[in-house]
Write an enzyme that holds these catalytic residues in place. Structure first.
Site, short mmCIF file in Angstrom:
data_model
loop_
_atom_site.label_atom_id
_atom_site.label_comp_id
_atom_site.label_asym_id
_atom_site.label_seq_id
_atom_site.Cartn_x
_atom_site.Cartn_y
_atom_site.Cartn_z
N ASP A 171 -6.24 -6.06 4.88
CA ASP A 171 -7.35 -5.55 4.09
C ASP A 171 -8.23 -6.71 3.63
OD1 ASP A 171 -8.85 -3.70 2.55
OD2 ASP A 171 -7.76 -4.34 0.76
N TYR B 83 0.82 -1.22 0.00
CA TYR B 83 0.00 0.00 0.00
C TYR B 83 0.85 1.27 0.00
CZ TYR B 83 -4.66 -1.91 0.66
OH TYR B 83 -5.87 -2.53 0.48
N LYS C 292 3.21 -14.38 5.18
CA LYS C 292 3.58 -15.40 4.18
C LYS C 292 5.11 -15.46 4.24
CE LYS C 292 2.43 -18.11 0.68
NZ LYS C 292 1.60 -19.31 0.81
N ASP D 79 -2.47 -18.00 3.68
CA ASP D 79 -3.35 -18.89 2.91
C ASP D 79 -4.08 -19.87 3.84
OD1 ASP D 79 -0.77 -19.75 3.35
OD2 ASP D 79 -0.54 -20.80 1.45
#
Ligand code: NAD
Length: 350
Positions: free
Chosen positions: A244, A124, A187, A220
């Site tokens: 988000d 972002y 991740k 995930d």
């Protein structure tokens, strides 16, 4: 005590829900002098920018603001006003509680999760390079074949500083609100330097809060776990982009965006806003659910220390939802935005 608070109605359906929210908050008995400021796609022509300087100045001065959603053009056009506000005002912590309300149709019951999203960096940050620019060519060269020619490139900055303060915020929130567990979500198996840094800083911060359980998930797996066993989770802390996406997933768990509130909190300034966007297809129809923005108002009252008013308002909202008589279309009713607000005001006894 009187408060001076900036209200930014926003665009699309924003002004409709903002007006309802203002009326409801005025009916709680808390004395608020509103300073209304304009931002968004509708003021672009008038001011030459969707975020005029007076909006930022008003929020900096009053230190508290509540806003409706603001449209961000997809793929091109101006950059997000919402992201700019969070960055300009250093509102580093995005707090999004997700709670089940009786009467809302959902596959799940008794959800009570809190998403704590880092608000100032990650993908972002807006550090992007268009295809074919000198910068993108240079980065492609540096990548030694890992990036294809003619690629557009986004940079993902994750800093020790921003990670430390957001994870600390999550633990402090957990203590203050008697929560039991914080889960960091990354991740880090793939993005070893950026998410890896987030994870290692989170582990260090967690050691300072032995009274709160700490665990880790990969993003995930987290998505699947939230769909299958949301009751296992409590406070989640995530970098900006995952935060988000997970926020909308969690809004889905409780029956939709119409009831998902949010807050953007910095060291001195706080800005409250619903999770949802401007739902432009419903603009001017007095149709969408004002609850998410009204519940953002509940978070604002709590932040101000107006605990009794916050409780009273949340109770009024949950009663209206439970009764299902005067609720908007997304909750299975036919009430207009303003009619649902009227009913909440009635319940407040105002
Ligand atoms: P959206 O949240 O506006 O709408 C998604 C879906 O949820 C729509 O089908 C809409 O009907 C429904 N919905 C949203 N709010 C609702 C409400 N209060 N009551 C009932 N139903 C509601 O998402 P979008 O369509 O992806 O985005 C529209 C615009 O909003 C985009 O320009 C986007 O960038 C912007 N946006 C702004 C913010 C913000 O201001 N913080 C947040 C998200 C999206």
């Amino acid at each position: 005590m009187r408060y001076k608070i900036t209200i930014i109605p926003g665009d699309g359906t924003g002004p409709e829900i903002a007006e309802s929210t203002r009326r409801v908050l005025d009916s709680t008995g808390v004395k608020i002098d509103w300073e209304t400021t304009e931002a968004g796609i509708d003021v672009l022509q008038k001011y030459g920018t969707p975020l005029p300087e007076n909006v930022l100045n008003s929020v900096r001065k009053n230190k508290i603001a509540i806003k409706g959603p603001i449209t961000t053009p997809i793929g091109s056009g101006f950059r997000s006003v919402n992201v700019a506000l969070r960055k300009e005002l250093d509102l580093y912590a995005c707090l999004r509680p997700c709670k089940s309300y009786q009467g809302v149709k959902s596959k799940y019951k008794n959800i009570d999760l809190v998403v704590v999203r880092e608000n100032t960096e990650d993908l972002y940050a807006g550090v992007e390079f268009e295809v074919g620019t000198e910068e993108s060519k240079k980065i492609i060269e540096l990548s030694k074949g890992k990036i294809r020619n003619n690629s557009a490139i986004s940079i993902k900055p994750i800093s020790e500083f921003a990670t430390e303060r957001i994870v600390r915020f999550a633990f402090e929130y957990a203590i203050k609100h008697k929560r039991k567990k914080v889960t960091s979500v990354t991740k880090a198996n793939i993005m070893k330097f950026t998410d890896g840094l987030f994870l290692s800083v989170a582990r260090e911060v967690a050691k300072k809060y032995p009274e709160i359980e700490y665990e880790e998930r990969l993003i995930d797996n987290m998505c699947m776990q939230l769909v299958q066993k949301p009751e296992l989770y409590d406070v989640l802390v995530l970098p900006n982009l995952y935060g988000d996406i997970i926020s909308d997933l969690c809004a889905g768990l409780i029956g939709g965006l119409g009831i998902a509130p949010g807050a953007n909190i910095g060291t001195e300034i706080a800005l409250f806003e619903p999770v949802h966007g401007s739902a432009p297809k419903y603009k001017g129809m007095n149709k969408v659910n004002p609850t998410a923005m009204i519940l953002s108002g509940v978070l604002m009252l709590e932040y101000l220390g107006e605990t009794e008013a916050a409780k009273k308002l949340e109770k009024a909202v949950s009663e209206v939802i439970k009764e299902k008589k005067n609720v908007t279309y997304d909750l299975g009713g036919t009430a207009k935005t303003s009619e649902m607000a009227d009913e909440i005001i009635k319940k407040l006894g105002a």
